[in-house]
Design a protein around this motif. Structure first.
Motif, PDB file in Angstrom:
ATOM      1  N   LYS A 103      31.594 -27.684   6.247  1.00 34.39           N
ATOM      2  CA  LYS A 103      32.196 -28.834   5.622  1.00 34.39           C
ATOM      3  C   LYS A 103      32.522 -29.893   6.693  1.00 34.39           C
ATOM      4  N   VAL A 104      32.333 -31.188   6.559  1.00 33.32           N
ATOM      5  CA  VAL A 104      32.676 -32.107   7.562  1.00 33.32           C
ATOM      6  C   VAL A 104      33.455 -33.159   6.855  1.00 33.32           C
ATOM      7  N   LYS A 105      34.514 -33.345   7.716  1.00 37.24           N
ATOM      8  CA  LYS A 105      35.684 -34.250   7.256  1.00 37.24           C
ATOM      9  C   LYS A 105      35.711 -35.516   8.286  1.00 37.24           C
ATOM     10  N   LYS A 106      36.139 -36.745   7.486  1.00 34.19           N
ATOM     11  CA  LYS A 106      36.420 -37.682   8.458  1.00 34.19           C
ATOM     12  C   LYS A 106      37.874 -38.282   7.985  1.00 34.19           C
ATOM     13  N   TRP A 107      38.613 -38.552   8.997  1.00 34.29           N
ATOM     14  CA  TRP A 107      40.025 -38.885   8.909  1.00 34.29           C
ATOM     15  C   TRP A 107      40.254 -39.893   9.973  1.00 34.29           C
ATOM     16  N   THR A 108      41.299 -40.520   9.786  1.00 33.85           N
ATOM     17  CA  THR A 108      41.828 -41.694  10.589  1.00 33.85           C
ATOM     18  C   THR A 108      43.281 -41.316  11.155  1.00 33.85           C
ATOM     19  N   LYS A 109      43.274 -41.077  12.364  1.00 34.90           N
ATOM     20  CA  LYS A 109      44.683 -40.859  13.259  1.00 34.90           C
ATOM     21  C   LYS A 109      45.182 -42.133  13.305  1.00 34.90           C
ATOM     22  N   PRO A 110      46.570 -42.166  12.666  1.00 34.98           N
ATOM     23  CA  PRO A 110      47.186 -43.583  12.752  1.00 34.98           C
ATOM     24  C   PRO A 110      47.515 -44.131  14.134  1.00 34.98           C
ATOM     25  N   ALA A 111      47.758 -45.336  14.137  1.00 28.18           N
ATOM     26  CA  ALA A 111      47.998 -46.032  15.462  1.00 28.18           C
ATOM     27  C   ALA A 111      49.713 -45.575  15.888  1.00 28.18           C
ATOM     28  N   THR A 112      49.928 -45.475  16.884  1.00 30.23           N
ATOM     29  CA  THR A 112      51.275 -45.229  17.663  1.00 30.23           C
ATOM     30  C   THR A 112      51.869 -46.375  18.191  1.00 30.23           C
ATOM     31  N   LYS A 113      53.210 -46.622  18.177  1.00 28.63           N
ATOM     32  CA  LYS A 113      53.698 -47.720  18.544  1.00 28.63           C
ATOM     33  C   LYS A 113      54.246 -47.433  20.152  1.00 28.63           C
ATOM     34  N   GLY A 114      54.027 -48.400  20.880  1.00 26.58           N
ATOM     35  CA  GLY A 114      54.800 -48.389  22.347  1.00 26.58           C
ATOM     36  C   GLY A 114      56.001 -48.362  22.368  1.00 26.58           C
ATOM     37  N   GLY A 115      56.866 -47.943  23.413  1.00 23.52           N
ATOM     38  CA  GLY A 115      57.995 -48.095  23.765  1.00 23.52           C
ATOM     39  C   GLY A 115      59.054 -47.010  24.070  1.00 23.52           C
ATOM     40  N   GLU A 116      60.311 -47.085  24.179  1.00 20.49           N
ATOM     41  CA  GLU A 116      60.914 -45.939  24.921  1.00 20.49           C
ATOM     42  C   GLU A 116      61.349 -45.006  23.538  1.00 20.49           C
ATOM     43  N   LYS A 117      60.994 -43.860  23.647  1.00 20.93           N
ATOM     44  CA  LYS A 117      61.084 -42.905  22.686  1.00 20.93           C
ATOM     45  C   LYS A 117      62.378 -41.887  22.724  1.00 20.93           C
ATOM     46  N   LYS A 130      49.048 -46.876  21.132  1.00 19.40           N
ATOM     47  CA  LYS A 130      47.423 -46.502  20.903  1.00 19.40           C
ATOM     48  C   LYS A 130      46.978 -47.060  19.585  1.00 19.40           C
ATOM     49  N   PRO A 131      45.836 -47.629  19.919  1.00 21.32           N
ATOM     50  CA  PRO A 131      45.167 -47.785  18.418  1.00 21.32           C
ATOM     51  C   PRO A 131      45.021 -46.693  17.486  1.00 21.32           C
ATOM     52  N   ALA A 132      44.395 -46.828  16.285  1.00 24.98           N
ATOM     53  CA  ALA A 132      44.269 -45.892  15.249  1.00 24.98           C
ATOM     54  C   ALA A 132      42.869 -45.381  15.602  1.00 24.98           C
ATOM     55  N   GLU A 133      42.355 -44.038  15.433  1.00 29.19           N
ATOM     56  CA  GLU A 133      41.354 -43.626  15.684  1.00 29.19           C
ATOM     57  C   GLU A 133      40.638 -43.045  14.500  1.00 29.19           C
ATOM     58  N   THR A 134      39.371 -43.120  14.439  1.00 36.47           N
ATOM     59  CA  THR A 134      38.412 -42.224  13.330  1.00 36.47           C
ATOM     60  C   THR A 134      37.957 -40.950  13.896  1.00 36.47           C
ATOM     61  N   LYS A 135      38.630 -39.813  13.444  1.00 41.05           N
ATOM     62  CA  LYS A 135      38.225 -38.611  13.668  1.00 41.05           C
ATOM     63  C   LYS A 135      37.192 -38.026  12.879  1.00 41.05           C
ATOM     64  N   ILE A 136      36.211 -37.085  13.488  1.00 38.32           N
ATOM     65  CA  ILE A 136      35.178 -36.237  12.556  1.00 38.32           C
ATOM     66  C   ILE A 136      35.399 -34.617  13.024  1.00 38.32           C
ATOM     67  N   SER A 137      35.567 -34.073  11.863  1.00 34.81           N
ATOM     68  CA  SER A 137      35.764 -32.469  12.263  1.00 34.81           C
ATOM     69  C   SER A 137      34.858 -31.951  11.454  1.00 34.81           C
ATOM     70  N   ALA A 138      34.161 -30.752  11.853  1.00 34.27           N
ATOM     71  CA  ALA A 138      33.436 -29.857  10.976  1.00 34.27           C
ATOM     72  C   ALA A 138      34.194 -28.431  11.083  1.00 34.27           C
ATOM     73  N   SER A 139      33.742 -27.760   9.837  1.00 39.41           N
ATOM     74  CA  SER A 139      34.313 -26.329   9.825  1.00 39.41           C
ATOM     75  C   SER A 139      33.253 -25.474   8.932  1.00 39.41           C
ATOM     76  N   VAL A 140      32.974 -24.342   9.742  1.00 38.47           N
ATOM     77  CA  VAL A 140      32.007 -23.456   9.239  1.00 38.47           C
ATOM     78  C   VAL A 140      32.322 -22.714   8.060  1.00 38.47           C
ATOM     79  N   LEU A 141      31.699 -22.761   6.883  1.00 40.90           N
ATOM     80  CA  LEU A 141      32.023 -22.105   5.838  1.00 40.90           C
ATOM     81  C   LEU A 141      31.703 -20.735   5.649  1.00 40.90           C
ATOM     82  N   LYS A 142      32.081 -19.879   4.576  1.00 40.24           N
ATOM     83  CA  LYS A 142      31.694 -18.372   4.393  1.00 40.24           C
ATOM     84  C   LYS A 142      30.313 -18.479   4.364  1.00 40.24           C
ATOM     85  N   LYS A 143      29.529 -18.977   3.690  1.00 39.93           N
ATOM     86  CA  LYS A 143      28.106 -18.950   3.552  1.00 39.93           C
ATOM     87  C   LYS A 143      27.296 -18.965   4.947  1.00 39.93           C
ATOM     88  N   MET A 144      27.911 -19.700   5.765  1.00 45.36           N
ATOM     89  CA  MET A 144      27.205 -19.874   7.308  1.00 45.36           C
ATOM     90  C   MET A 144      27.509 -18.675   7.735  1.00 45.36           C
TER      91      MET A 144
END
Length: 150
Positions: A103-117, A130-144
């Motif tokens: 299973k391959v998933k594509k998701w967007t990691k949201p941008a973070t604001k800078g400043g004192e936390k 930090k700007p938003a990033e697009t991440k891709i992850s894959a997971s092996v399923l039971k069949k594999m």
């Protein structure tokens, strides 16, 4: 006197061998125990290199006893992965299932604001934006996992 010295040397040598045997057992060196069957099978397999696309197509061709041409096999594989890539294409988060194996998933990691936390131990921690990033992850399923013997 010589017999006492020889006897003490033999005891010393026996103790040294026993301690080396125990050290090998504790430290994980394979001198004291046999390899598990899974490790032996993994070492007997290939060196772990991935097959090339032409080698994989040749394997499928041989499995089908030459009933289908290699070019047709390549077209089917390309069409399969292109359709999976189209499912992931777009701006929103999406996922695709590669025939129950991965299973391959594509998701967007949201941008973070800078400043004192926050303040930690009297020091202010300042983060960078930090700007938003697009991440891709894959997971092996039971069949594999079943096919791979995991």
């Amino acid at each position: 006197m010589a017999k006492a010295t020889l006897r003490s040397l033999l005891f010393l040598a026996a103790g040294l061998i026993a301690s080396l045997h125990c050290a090998a057992f504790v430290s994980g060196v394979n001198a004291a125990r046999p390899k598990p069957i899974v490790v032996a099978q993994a070492e007997a397999a290939e060196s772990g290199k991935a097959k090339s696309p032409t080698a994989r197509i040749q394997e499928i061709y041989d499995k089908l006893d030459g009933k289908v041409e290699k070019s047709a096999i390549q077209k089917v594989l390309n069409a399969f992965f292109e359709s999976a890539a189209k499912e992931l294409n777009g701006d929103e988060d999406s996922q695709t299932n590669l025939h129950g194996y991965v299973k391959v998933k594509k998701w967007t990691k949201p941008a973070t604001k800078g400043g004192e936390k926050m303040k930690v131990a009297g020091n202010e921690i300042v983060t960078k934006a930090k700007p938003a990033e697009t991440k891709i992850s894959a997971s092996v399923l039971k069949k594999m996992k079943d096919v791979a013997g995991i």
